[in-house]
Design an enzyme around this catalytic site. Structure first.
Site, PDB file in Angstrom:
ATOM      1  N   SER A  23       0.855  -1.193   0.000  1.00  0.00           N
ATOM      2  CA  SER A  23       0.000   0.000   0.000  1.00  0.00           C
ATOM      3  C   SER A  23       0.884   1.234   0.000  1.00  0.00           C
ATOM      4  O   SER A  23       1.661   1.455   0.937  1.00  0.00           O
ATOM      5  CB  SER A  23      -0.879   0.011   1.250  1.00  0.00           C
ATOM      6  OG  SER A  23      -1.294   1.333   1.518  1.00  0.00           O
ATOM      7  N   HIS A  48      -1.258  -1.379  -4.188  1.00  0.00           N
ATOM      8  CA  HIS A  48      -2.529  -0.979  -3.572  1.00  0.00           C
ATOM      9  C   HIS A  48      -2.560   0.541  -3.406  1.00  0.00           C
ATOM     10  O   HIS A  48      -1.652   1.131  -2.815  1.00  0.00           O
ATOM     11  CB  HIS A  48      -2.627  -1.681  -2.211  1.00  0.00           C
ATOM     12  CG  HIS A  48      -3.916  -1.480  -1.501  1.00  0.00           C
ATOM     13  ND1 HIS A  48      -5.037  -2.242  -1.754  1.00  0.00           N
ATOM     14  CD2 HIS A  48      -4.275  -0.614  -0.507  1.00  0.00           C
ATOM     15  CE1 HIS A  48      -6.027  -1.866  -0.953  1.00  0.00           C
ATOM     16  NE2 HIS A  48      -5.592  -0.872  -0.187  1.00  0.00           N
ATOM     17  N   ASP A  50      -4.672   3.734  -2.013  1.00  0.00           N
ATOM     18  CA  ASP A  50      -5.719   4.093  -1.051  1.00  0.00           C
ATOM     19  C   ASP A  50      -6.253   5.492  -1.321  1.00  0.00           C
ATOM     20  O   ASP A  50      -5.552   6.480  -1.132  1.00  0.00           O
ATOM     21  CB  ASP A  50      -5.145   4.031   0.368  1.00  0.00           C
ATOM     22  CG  ASP A  50      -4.989   2.604   0.859  1.00  0.00           C
ATOM     23  OD1 ASP A  50      -5.977   1.851   0.794  1.00  0.00           O
ATOM     24  OD2 ASP A  50      -3.876   2.237   1.288  1.00  0.00           O
ATOM     25  N   MET A  52      -8.860   8.345  -0.272  1.00  0.00           N
ATOM     26  CA  MET A  52      -9.674   8.764   0.888  1.00  0.00           C
ATOM     27  C   MET A  52     -10.160  10.195   0.676  1.00  0.00           C
ATOM     28  O   MET A  52      -9.430  11.035   0.144  1.00  0.00           O
ATOM     29  CB  MET A  52      -8.825   8.714   2.161  1.00  0.00           C
ATOM     30  CG  MET A  52      -8.168   7.362   2.399  1.00  0.00           C
ATOM     31  SD  MET A  52      -7.343   7.327   4.000  1.00  0.00           S
ATOM     32  CE  MET A  52      -6.542   5.723   3.913  1.00  0.00           C
ATOM     33  N   HIS A  81      -8.436   1.204  -3.893  1.00  0.00           N
ATOM     34  CA  HIS A  81      -9.365   1.056  -2.771  1.00  0.00           C
ATOM     35  C   HIS A  81     -10.043   2.407  -2.527  1.00  0.00           C
ATOM     36  O   HIS A  81      -9.428   3.339  -2.030  1.00  0.00           O
ATOM     37  CB  HIS A  81      -8.513   0.596  -1.558  1.00  0.00           C
ATOM     38  CG  HIS A  81      -9.273   0.412  -0.289  1.00  0.00           C
ATOM     39  ND1 HIS A  81      -8.644   0.180   0.923  1.00  0.00           N
ATOM     40  CD2 HIS A  81     -10.601   0.397  -0.023  1.00  0.00           C
ATOM     41  CE1 HIS A  81      -9.549   0.033   1.873  1.00  0.00           C
ATOM     42  NE2 HIS A  81     -10.752   0.174   1.318  1.00  0.00           N
ATOM     43  N   MET A  83     -12.091   4.670  -0.579  1.00  0.00           N
ATOM     44  CA  MET A  83     -12.688   4.965   0.729  1.00  0.00           C
ATOM     45  C   MET A  83     -13.324   6.341   0.630  1.00  0.00           C
ATOM     46  O   MET A  83     -12.902   7.304   1.275  1.00  0.00           O
ATOM     47  CB  MET A  83     -11.598   4.916   1.816  1.00  0.00           C
ATOM     48  CG  MET A  83     -11.155   3.497   2.140  1.00  0.00           C
ATOM     49  SD  MET A  83      -9.549   3.448   2.955  1.00  0.00           S
ATOM     50  CE  MET A  83      -8.486   3.533   1.527  1.00  0.00           C
ATOM     51  N   MET A 152     -11.592  -5.682   5.592  1.00  0.00           N
ATOM     52  CA  MET A 152     -10.786  -4.692   6.324  1.00  0.00           C
ATOM     53  C   MET A 152     -10.450  -5.251   7.707  1.00  0.00           C
ATOM     54  O   MET A 152     -11.334  -5.677   8.447  1.00  0.00           O
ATOM     55  CB  MET A 152     -11.552  -3.368   6.494  1.00  0.00           C
ATOM     56  CG  MET A 152     -11.706  -2.558   5.214  1.00  0.00           C
ATOM     57  SD  MET A 152     -10.166  -2.210   4.335  1.00  0.00           S
ATOM     58  CE  MET A 152      -9.219  -1.283   5.556  1.00  0.00           C
ATOM     59  N   ASP A 190      -6.596  -6.061   4.672  1.00  0.00           N
ATOM     60  CA  ASP A 190      -5.971  -4.739   4.631  1.00  0.00           C
ATOM     61  C   ASP A 190      -5.937  -4.139   6.029  1.00  0.00           C
ATOM     62  O   ASP A 190      -6.987  -3.864   6.610  1.00  0.00           O
ATOM     63  CB  ASP A 190      -6.802  -3.854   3.675  1.00  0.00           C
ATOM     64  CG  ASP A 190      -6.173  -2.498   3.418  1.00  0.00           C
ATOM     65  OD1 ASP A 190      -5.067  -2.234   3.919  1.00  0.00           O
ATOM     66  OD2 ASP A 190      -6.802  -1.699   2.686  1.00  0.00           O
TER      67      ASP A 190
HETATM   68  C1  DX5 Z   1      -6.151   1.784   5.691  1.00  0.00           C
HETATM   69  C2  DX5 Z   1      -5.743   1.520   4.267  1.00  0.00           C
HETATM   70  C3  DX5 Z   1      -4.636   0.564   4.155  1.00  0.00           C
HETATM   71  C4  DX5 Z   1      -3.357   0.943   4.825  1.00  0.00           C
HETATM   72  C5  DX5 Z   1      -2.785  -0.309   5.407  1.00  0.00           C
HETATM   73  O1  DX5 Z   1      -7.246   2.606   5.699  1.00  0.00           O
HETATM   74  O2  DX5 Z   1      -6.833   1.043   3.511  1.00  0.00           O
HETATM   75  O3  DX5 Z   1      -4.427   0.112   2.819  1.00  0.00           O
HETATM   76  O4  DX5 Z   1      -2.424   1.543   3.988  1.00  0.00           O
HETATM   77  O5  DX5 Z   1      -1.662   0.036   6.082  1.00  0.00           O
HETATM   78  P1  DX5 Z   1      -0.893  -0.877   7.123  1.00  0.00           P
HETATM   79  O6  DX5 Z   1      -0.433  -2.096   6.403  1.00  0.00           O
HETATM   80  O7  DX5 Z   1       0.196   0.028   7.546  1.00  0.00           O
HETATM   81  O8  DX5 Z   1      -1.870  -1.194   8.235  1.00  0.00           O
HETATM   82 ZN    ZN Z   2      -6.451   0.005   1.540  1.00  0.00          ZN
END
Ligand code: DX5
Ligand code: ZN
Length: 241
Positions: A23, A48, A50, A52, A81, A83, A152, A190
């Site tokens: 990620s 990956h 992310d 947000m 992903h 969010m 998750m 994740d």
């Molecule tokens: C959290 C994200 C993850 C995050 C995971 O909201 O969706 O993808 O980057 O990070 P680690 O592996 O550090 O928990």
């Molecule tokens: Zn993620």
């Protein structure tokens, strides 16, 4: 760097292996391309991304512009992903910049079935995810439609959080449900995957591990960290189930 993109379908189909999806949330964004390339060279299977929005989750991260820059840095498939609230407004934009797999949260999709079709129509592989407090029943009716399911293991929003162990029992129950229905859909997890949780996660049935802080914040560097996780996965595989 060669520009031939690796097939996301092939990576998802390779169920004999546990795959790793670094990620980029914990990457150094001033050196993003370089770090993505280091992850690829060290044997990552996916990248990956992310996304947000500061509404569905408290944090704000990246949009299609950065995803496009990641796309240009790697041949690996990107799992994006989302969010964000109303993800249907941005699916086309992410597919256009090269998202191979697009993951939406059931919590943000009142018309989940329609949204998953939209991802497919945009040319990406549809995937669905649920938060730790959301029951599996929220996605039970769309299992036949998705190419990957993300469970998750932390509340989304930040990297480097501690895994919620109860979420792993959901992975095992989902595995059973998929088997009952004759579906071989990979389960991704994740959040909080690290040396302390790796083995439990794999034993629970996770097929794809998203890893942020454990790789990008590793003092030994991404490449060494990723290679040592690979070796640990090999050892887990050798143990009797
Ligand atoms: C959290 C994200 C993850 C995050 C995971 O909201 O969706 O993808 O980057 O990070 P680690 O592996 O550090 O928990
Ligand atoms: Zn993620």
């Amino acid at each position: 760097m060669t520009t031939t993109r690796q097939s996301a379908e092939a990576v998802l189909a390779d169920q004999a292996r546990v795959r790793i999806s670094p990620s980029i949330l914990s990457a150094d964004f001033a050196r993003l391309g370089e770090q993505v390339q280091a992850a690829e060279a060290a044997g990552a299977d996916l990248i990956h991304v992310d996304v947000m929005d500061g509404h569905f989750v408290p944090n704000i991260t990246i949009g299609p512009l950065v995803a496009e820059a990641v796309r240009r840095s790697t041949r690996l498939p990107m799992d994006v992903h989302l969010m964000i609230e109303q993800p249907e407004r941005y699916i086309d934009a992410f597919a256009k910049v090269g998202a191979d797999i697009i993951i939406v949260h059931s919590e943000t999709c009142p018309h989940l079935e329609r949204t998953l079709h939209q991802i497919e129509e945009a040319g990406a592989l549809p995937a669905v995810t649920i938060n730790p407090a959301t029951p599996l029943s929220a996605i039970e009716e769309v299992l036949y439609l998705v190419r990957m399911i993300l469970i998750m293991t932390v509340n989304p929003g930040f990297g480097g959080q501690k895994m919620i162990p109860a979420a792993l029992s959901k992975v095992t129950r989902l595995k059973g449900l998929l088997a009952e229905r004759g579906l071989d859909v990979p389960i991704e997890i994740d959040g909080g995957v690290n040396r302390g949780t790796l083995e439990q996660a794999v034993q629970a049935g996770a097929n794809i591990l998203v890893m942020g802080a454990a790789l990008f914040a590793a003092p030994e560097g991404i490449a060494t960290a990723l290679q040592s996780y690979r070796a640990a996965l090999e050892n887990i595989k050798k143990q009797p189930a």
